[in-house]
Design a protein around this motif. Structure first.
Motif, PDB file in Angstrom:
ATOM      1  N   ASP A  24      18.443 -54.460 -59.257  1.00 17.97           N
ATOM      2  CA  ASP A  24      19.103 -55.308 -60.260  1.00 17.97           C
ATOM      3  C   ASP A  24      20.238 -56.166 -59.703  1.00 17.97           C
ATOM      4  O   ASP A  24      21.210 -56.427 -60.397  1.00 17.97           O
ATOM      5  CB  ASP A  24      19.634 -54.449 -61.414  1.00 17.97           C
ATOM      6  N   HIS A  59      16.662 -59.131 -68.827  1.00 13.56           N
ATOM      7  CA  HIS A  59      17.434 -58.452 -67.773  1.00 13.56           C
ATOM      8  C   HIS A  59      18.913 -58.388 -68.142  1.00 13.56           C
ATOM      9  O   HIS A  59      19.550 -57.333 -67.997  1.00 13.56           O
ATOM     10  CB  HIS A  59      17.249 -59.173 -66.437  1.00 13.56           C
ATOM     11  N   THR A  60      19.441 -59.486 -68.652  1.00 11.34           N
ATOM     12  CA  THR A  60      20.847 -59.532 -69.064  1.00 11.34           C
ATOM     13  C   THR A  60      21.125 -58.495 -70.157  1.00 11.34           C
ATOM     14  O   THR A  60      22.204 -57.899 -70.194  1.00 11.34           O
ATOM     15  CB  THR A  60      21.207 -60.948 -69.564  1.00 11.34           C
ATOM     16  N   GLY A  62      19.663 -55.690 -70.306  1.00 14.75           N
ATOM     17  CA  GLY A  62      19.392 -54.365 -69.758  1.00 14.75           C
ATOM     18  C   GLY A  62      17.985 -53.863 -70.016  1.00 14.75           C
ATOM     19  O   GLY A  62      17.715 -52.673 -69.853  1.00 14.75           O
ATOM     20  N   HIS A  65      14.252 -54.971 -65.228  1.00 17.83           N
ATOM     21  CA  HIS A  65      14.911 -54.559 -63.990  1.00 17.83           C
ATOM     22  C   HIS A  65      14.176 -55.114 -62.783  1.00 17.83           C
ATOM     23  O   HIS A  65      13.018 -55.518 -62.879  1.00 17.83           O
ATOM     24  CB  HIS A  65      14.985 -53.035 -63.917  1.00 17.83           C
TER      25      HIS A  65
END
Length: 80
Positions: A24, A59-60, A62, A65
């Protein structure tokens, strides 16, 4: 993962410390690398700019990944 068998020749590569693995740290660049890598028998990539943008948002949040593989400070592989 418990059934993974690493061949002896790969162990030598790992033990030499040629590669560094992170998680990440450069999600978008991993996606762009996948999109830009030429493949035999394929013209272009299905990984579009919109797709990269949407997954980068995940991704931002969460929810997506990446794994990055580096050699001498350069991103040389990964997956998302």
């Amino acid at each position: 993962p418990k059934d993974l068998k690493v061949h002896k020749s790969m162990r030598n590569v790992f033990n030499r410390g040629l590669f560094h693995v992170t998680f990440d740290t450069d999600f978008e660049q991993v996606m762009r690398g996948c999109a830009d890598t030429p493949r035999n028998g394929q013209d272009g990539s299905w990984i579009s700019g919109d797709f990269i943008e949407a997954y980068t948002r995940l991704h931002t949040l969460g929810l997506a990944h990446s794994v990055e593989v580096w050699r001498e400070g350069n991103l040389v592989g990964g997956l998302y």
